[in-house]
Design an enzyme around this catalytic site. Structure first.
Site, mmCIF file in Angstrom:
data_model
loop_
_atom_site.group_PDB
_atom_site.id
_atom_site.type_symbol
_atom_site.label_atom_id
_atom_site.label_comp_id
_atom_site.label_asym_id
_atom_site.label_seq_id
_atom_site.Cartn_x
_atom_site.Cartn_y
_atom_site.Cartn_z
ATOM 1 N N HIS A 51 -27.198 6.044 -30.092
ATOM 2 C CA HIS A 51 -27.343 5.244 -28.873
ATOM 3 C C HIS A 51 -28.640 4.460 -28.957
ATOM 4 O O HIS A 51 -29.724 5.030 -28.911
ATOM 5 C CB HIS A 51 -27.347 6.174 -27.651
ATOM 6 C CG HIS A 51 -27.375 5.456 -26.339
ATOM 7 N ND1 HIS A 51 -27.247 6.124 -25.139
ATOM 8 C CD2 HIS A 51 -27.514 4.141 -26.013
ATOM 9 C CE1 HIS A 51 -27.293 5.253 -24.144
ATOM 10 N NE2 HIS A 51 -27.471 4.042 -24.655
ATOM 11 N N GLU A 78 -23.541 3.327 -29.562
ATOM 12 C CA GLU A 78 -23.515 3.309 -28.105
ATOM 13 C C GLU A 78 -24.584 2.349 -27.603
ATOM 14 O O GLU A 78 -25.713 2.362 -28.101
ATOM 15 C CB GLU A 78 -23.775 4.706 -27.537
ATOM 16 C CG GLU A 78 -22.716 5.730 -27.921
ATOM 17 C CD GLU A 78 -23.036 7.109 -27.397
ATOM 18 O OE1 GLU A 78 -22.097 7.921 -27.274
ATOM 19 O OE2 GLU A 78 -24.223 7.396 -27.115
ATOM 20 N N HIS A 199 -19.984 14.369 -24.049
ATOM 21 C CA HIS A 199 -21.157 14.521 -23.189
ATOM 22 C C HIS A 199 -21.251 15.954 -22.689
ATOM 23 O O HIS A 199 -20.384 16.454 -21.985
ATOM 24 C CB HIS A 199 -21.175 13.572 -21.993
ATOM 25 C CG HIS A 199 -22.561 13.411 -21.422
ATOM 26 N ND1 HIS A 199 -23.539 12.637 -22.037
ATOM 27 C CD2 HIS A 199 -23.143 13.943 -20.323
ATOM 28 C CE1 HIS A 199 -24.648 12.686 -21.335
ATOM 29 N NE2 HIS A 199 -24.444 13.481 -20.298
#
Length: 260
Positions: A51, A78, A199
């Site tokens: 990310h 991400e 997540h």
């Protein structure tokens, strides 16, 4: 204990963000997230997720650029729904880009992207990324309206947010959140979408999610980095993949840290 898992049953995306967090905590060049990614591939990771946040709190631009040509599997980048991030993605051209919501004050991503509320912006981003040959994924809550909006804006993939399931305080609450995810998987498939999830998943809550046959891929990072402190990085990756595959096949693996 060394774990081995059959490939192709369910994919594991290993998120290397928190290897970079550890590096940045002391301002050193180690531990190297690039090395972590390559070792994760050797240990059975099917893709590498990272990310690039707007504040660059863990992964940096140089990490993404250095890693892209070295991966033997896939890069899943991400990023937030901003023009800066879309332009970076189109320059580097990872195989996959997952658009996520982002707030500077959050510790980690707190919920799914509001695709329905930002439909035109998301649709334009999907078109820009697809034009660069990048497969687009949208990180969303397991909500029927959001799933329908994701399909309508042209994204071929969704990643269902499992954070509420992972953070549930009671078995009943977790069962409710699991049902929402399972329903979301079904809804995504009915719209013709590839359905991933992630997540907050770790070694003792991943099994029910991994057992859902409609899920193609799970993205897991913090739990693997944390477990690697005790188990070693490559074995932590192998162990997570083995647990996921066993859950999908309806068999059992020992709990993390249990004797063989």
């Amino acid at each position: 204990m060394i774990f081995h898992a059959n490939p192709g049953v369910i994919d594991l995306g290993v998120n290397i963000d928190h290897v970079a967090t550890l590096r940045n905590a002391r301002g050193t060049v180690y531990p190297d997230p690039i090395r972590a990614a390559l070792l994760a591939e050797q240990a059975g990771a099917d893709l590498i997720t990272l990310h690039l946040r707007e504040d660059r709190r863990h992964i940096r631009d140089a990490d993404v650029r250095a890693l892209r040509p070295q991966l033997a599997t896939r890069m899943n980048l991400e990023c937030a729904l901003t023009q800066e991030m879309l332009d970076i993605a189109c320059e580097i051209r990872p195989q996959d880009v997952c658009l996520v919501p982002e707030r500077r004050e959050e510790v980690t991503t707190e919920g799914g992207l509001d695709v329905a509320g930002r439909f035109e912006q998301v649709k334009a981003a999907c078109a820009q990324l697809a034009g660069a040959g990048i497969r687009v994924s949208l990180f969303i809550d397991a909500d029927a309206d959001q799933i329908a909006a994701a399909a309508a804006c042209g994204a071929p993939v969704i990643e269902l947010h499992t954070g509420r399931y992972a953070d549930a305080h009671t078995p009943d609450e977790q069962a409710l959140e699991f049902r929402r995810i399972a329903d979301g998987v079904d809804a995504g498939q009915k719209h013709g979408l590839v359905v991933n999830a992630g997540h907050g998943l770790h070694y003792t809550n991943v099994q029910p999610i991994a057992a859902l046959p409609g899920i193609k891929e799970l993205n897991i990072g913090h739990a693997i980095v944390a477990h690697a402190v005790f188990a070693g990085w490559e074995n932590a990756v192998r162990e997570m993949k083995a647990i996921m595959v066993a859950a999908r096949l309806g068999t059992r693996y020992p709990a993390a840290g249990a004797p063989a």
